[in-house]
Design a protein around this motif. Structure first.
Motif, PDB file in Angstrom:
ATOM      1  N   UNK A 181      48.564  36.423  35.166  1.00 58.71           N
ATOM      2  CA  UNK A 181      48.842  36.795  33.774  1.00 58.71           C
ATOM      3  C   UNK A 181      47.709  36.362  32.859  1.00 58.71           C
ATOM      4  N   UNK A 182      47.171  35.180  33.127  1.00 63.42           N
ATOM      5  CA  UNK A 182      46.052  34.678  32.324  1.00 63.42           C
ATOM      6  C   UNK A 182      44.843  35.602  32.441  1.00 63.42           C
ATOM      7  N   UNK A 183      44.536  36.000  33.671  1.00 70.95           N
ATOM      8  CA  UNK A 183      43.371  36.853  33.895  1.00 70.95           C
ATOM      9  C   UNK A 183      43.570  38.246  33.305  1.00 70.95           C
ATOM     10  N   UNK A 184      44.788  38.757  33.360  1.00 67.84           N
ATOM     11  CA  UNK A 184      45.044  40.122  32.915  1.00 67.84           C
ATOM     12  C   UNK A 184      45.168  40.248  31.400  1.00 67.84           C
ATOM     13  N   UNK A 185      45.594  39.181  30.726  1.00 69.46           N
ATOM     14  CA  UNK A 185      45.918  39.320  29.308  1.00 69.46           C
ATOM     15  C   UNK A 185      45.002  38.554  28.363  1.00 69.46           C
ATOM     16  N   UNK A 186      44.265  37.561  28.856  1.00 66.64           N
ATOM     17  CA  UNK A 186      43.306  36.879  27.986  1.00 66.64           C
ATOM     18  C   UNK A 186      42.100  37.804  27.785  1.00 66.64           C
ATOM     19  N   UNK A 187      41.702  38.084  26.559  1.00 68.13           N
ATOM     20  CA  UNK A 187      40.664  39.103  26.298  1.00 68.13           C
ATOM     21  C   UNK A 187      39.398  38.963  27.129  1.00 68.13           C
ATOM     22  N   UNK A 188      38.805  37.792  27.168  1.00 70.61           N
ATOM     23  CA  UNK A 188      37.537  37.643  27.885  1.00 70.61           C
ATOM     24  C   UNK A 188      37.741  37.799  29.390  1.00 70.61           C
ATOM     25  N   UNK A 189      38.821  37.215  29.921  1.00 73.98           N
ATOM     26  CA  UNK A 189      39.068  37.267  31.359  1.00 73.98           C
ATOM     27  C   UNK A 189      39.519  38.635  31.846  1.00 73.98           C
ATOM     28  N   UNK A 190      40.052  39.445  30.940  1.00 71.85           N
ATOM     29  CA  UNK A 190      40.566  40.752  31.348  1.00 71.85           C
ATOM     30  C   UNK A 190      39.481  41.816  31.464  1.00 71.85           C
ATOM     31  N   UNK A 191      38.238  41.432  31.321  1.00 71.01           N
ATOM     32  CA  UNK A 191      37.121  42.370  31.448  1.00 71.01           C
ATOM     33  C   UNK A 191      37.068  42.909  32.887  1.00 71.01           C
ATOM     34  N   UNK A 192      37.176  44.233  33.037  1.00 68.64           N
ATOM     35  CA  UNK A 192      37.236  44.844  34.368  1.00 68.64           C
ATOM     36  C   UNK A 192      35.936  44.717  35.156  1.00 68.64           C
ATOM     37  N   UNK A 193      34.841  44.430  34.481  1.00 71.47           N
ATOM     38  CA  UNK A 193      33.567  44.373  35.190  1.00 71.47           C
ATOM     39  C   UNK A 193      33.549  43.264  36.222  1.00 71.47           C
ATOM     40  N   UNK A 194      34.013  42.077  35.881  1.00 77.85           N
ATOM     41  CA  UNK A 194      34.028  41.007  36.873  1.00 77.85           C
ATOM     42  C   UNK A 194      35.204  41.141  37.826  1.00 77.85           C
ATOM     43  N   UNK A 195      36.255  41.869  37.413  1.00 80.87           N
ATOM     44  CA  UNK A 195      37.350  42.174  38.336  1.00 80.87           C
ATOM     45  C   UNK A 195      36.840  43.013  39.499  1.00 80.87           C
ATOM     46  N   UNK A 196      36.028  44.027  39.197  1.00 82.30           N
ATOM     47  CA  UNK A 196      35.495  44.906  40.238  1.00 82.30           C
ATOM     48  C   UNK A 196      34.503  44.171  41.139  1.00 82.30           C
ATOM     49  N   UNK A 197      33.882  43.136  40.601  1.00 81.56           N
ATOM     50  CA  UNK A 197      32.881  42.418  41.379  1.00 81.56           C
ATOM     51  C   UNK A 197      33.490  41.326  42.258  1.00 81.56           C
ATOM     52  N   UNK A 198      34.470  40.588  41.719  1.00 77.41           N
ATOM     53  CA  UNK A 198      35.012  39.436  42.446  1.00 77.41           C
ATOM     54  C   UNK A 198      36.466  39.609  42.898  1.00 77.41           C
ATOM     55  N   UNK A 199      37.168  40.601  42.388  1.00 79.31           N
ATOM     56  CA  UNK A 199      38.536  40.930  42.808  1.00 79.31           C
ATOM     57  C   UNK A 199      39.490  39.730  42.722  1.00 79.31           C
ATOM     58  N   UNK A 200      39.569  39.060  41.568  1.00 73.46           N
ATOM     59  CA  UNK A 200      40.420  37.861  41.486  1.00 73.46           C
ATOM     60  C   UNK A 200      41.897  38.151  41.699  1.00 73.46           C
ATOM     61  N   UNK A 201      42.375  39.287  41.187  1.00 69.73           N
ATOM     62  CA  UNK A 201      43.798  39.599  41.315  1.00 69.73           C
ATOM     63  C   UNK A 201      44.174  39.803  42.780  1.00 69.73           C
ATOM     64  N   UNK A 202      43.290  40.436  43.547  1.00 75.80           N
ATOM     65  CA  UNK A 202      43.588  40.640  44.963  1.00 75.80           C
ATOM     66  C   UNK A 202      43.786  39.303  45.672  1.00 75.80           C
ATOM     67  N   UNK A 203      42.882  38.358  45.438  1.00 72.79           N
ATOM     68  CA  UNK A 203      42.967  37.075  46.142  1.00 72.79           C
ATOM     69  C   UNK A 203      44.154  36.251  45.650  1.00 72.79           C
ATOM     70  N   UNK A 204      44.504  36.392  44.374  1.00 75.61           N
ATOM     71  CA  UNK A 204      45.705  35.717  43.868  1.00 75.61           C
ATOM     72  C   UNK A 204      46.945  36.292  44.538  1.00 75.61           C
ATOM     73  N   UNK A 205      47.011  37.622  44.635  1.00 72.60           N
ATOM     74  CA  UNK A 205      48.148  38.259  45.310  1.00 72.60           C
ATOM     75  C   UNK A 205      48.172  37.893  46.791  1.00 72.60           C
ATOM     76  N   UNK A 206      47.001  37.796  47.389  1.00 78.89           N
ATOM     77  CA  UNK A 206      46.896  37.403  48.796  1.00 78.89           C
ATOM     78  C   UNK A 206      47.549  36.034  49.002  1.00 78.89           C
ATOM     79  N   UNK A 207      47.184  35.070  48.163  1.00 77.23           N
ATOM     80  CA  UNK A 207      47.729  33.714  48.284  1.00 77.23           C
ATOM     81  C   UNK A 207      49.234  33.701  48.042  1.00 77.23           C
ATOM     82  N   UNK A 208      49.683  34.430  47.000  1.00 71.42           N
ATOM     83  CA  UNK A 208      51.114  34.472  46.690  1.00 71.42           C
ATOM     84  C   UNK A 208      51.906  35.091  47.829  1.00 71.42           C
TER      85      UNK A 208
END
Length: 238
Positions: A181-208
């Motif tokens: 939620x923090x990554x998706x909704x905080x303005x700076x962290x929600x930038x898709x450019x670093x999402x496409x590069x590092x895939x943080x949501x995927x690894x968070x979902x992986x762990x969960x």
């Protein structure tokens, strides 16, 4: 008040049925993220991660993703143990169906208003799914069984050890939900450019997903069953 279709874990046959359902949910939960990644790499012949597990809906692994969610949903809806367990597991099952029926917003393309609305529904169902499973692992699984009249010291030690695992899994899942939620909704962290590069949501979902899978593994006494099989002796549910 006794609810329909509620059974009590008394007979060995019913206990084995509960353990089978629990182990099945755990197996699918642990295997799903690994299978999605490896399957996509093999079939697409390129090494890459997508932005989230839900993004594999738009890959060659769509059928595996949707089929696994439906399998988990059926297991959870059919799972019967105690009144509160039944309610929470059924809610998690229906949320899993919602995740499969309402795909996430596609990555890398301009989404239509309809796709964005469906993506929001997907997010709500996915959140409800993880919250329900976290509640089961961190709270419901740690409760004692009042129907057991005789509890040995070995049983108490096993229960304390298992409760520690359940709480760790539950806390891990809650932490993953909050971090996502923090990554998706905080303005700076929600930038898709670093999402496409590092895939943080995927690894968070992986762990969960691994956390809830291991919790169900332990609840299903999967290790004890494997140990009994290897040693070629009958498995006695505890």
């Amino acid at each position: 008040m006794k609810w329909a279709f509620v059974t009590k874990p008394g007979s060995a046959t019913l206990v084995r049925s509960y353990l089978f359902l629990r182990s099945g949910i755990g197996i699918i939960g642990v295997a799903l993220p690994v299978v999605l990644v490896i399957g996509a790499i093999i079939l697409d012949q390129r090494f890459e991660f997508l932005d989230s597990m839900s993004s594999y809906y738009y890959s060659v692994m769509r059928d595996v993703f949707v089929g696994s969610l439906w399998a988990i949903a059926i297991f959870l809806i059919c799972y019967r143990y105690d009144h509160l367990d039944d309610i929470v597991s059924s809610m998690a099952g229906f949320c899993a169906i919602g995740v499969s029926l309402f795909p996430t917003t596609p990555d890398g393309v301009a989404a239509t208003p309809q796709q964005e609305m469906i993506g929001e529904a997907h997010f709500l169902f996915a959140t409800g799914f993880l919250v329900a499973l976290a509640f089961m692992a961190g709270f419901l699984f740690t409760r004692g069984n009042p129907e057991k009249d005789k509890v040995t010291d070995t049983d108490r030690k096993r229960k304390r050890r298992n409760n520690l695992i359940y709480r760790i899994c539950g806390i891990t899942m809650v932490a993953c939900i909050l971090l996502a939620a923090l990554i998706l909704f905080v303005p700076y962290l929600s930038d898709n450019r670093w999402h496409h590069q590092y895939h943080p949501i995927f690894f968070i979902e992986f762990i969960a997903t691994w956390a809830f899978g291991w919790a169900w593994f332990v609840k299903g006494q999967t290790y004890s069953k494997l140990k009994a099989t290897i040693q070629r002796r009958p498995f006695i549910p505890r």
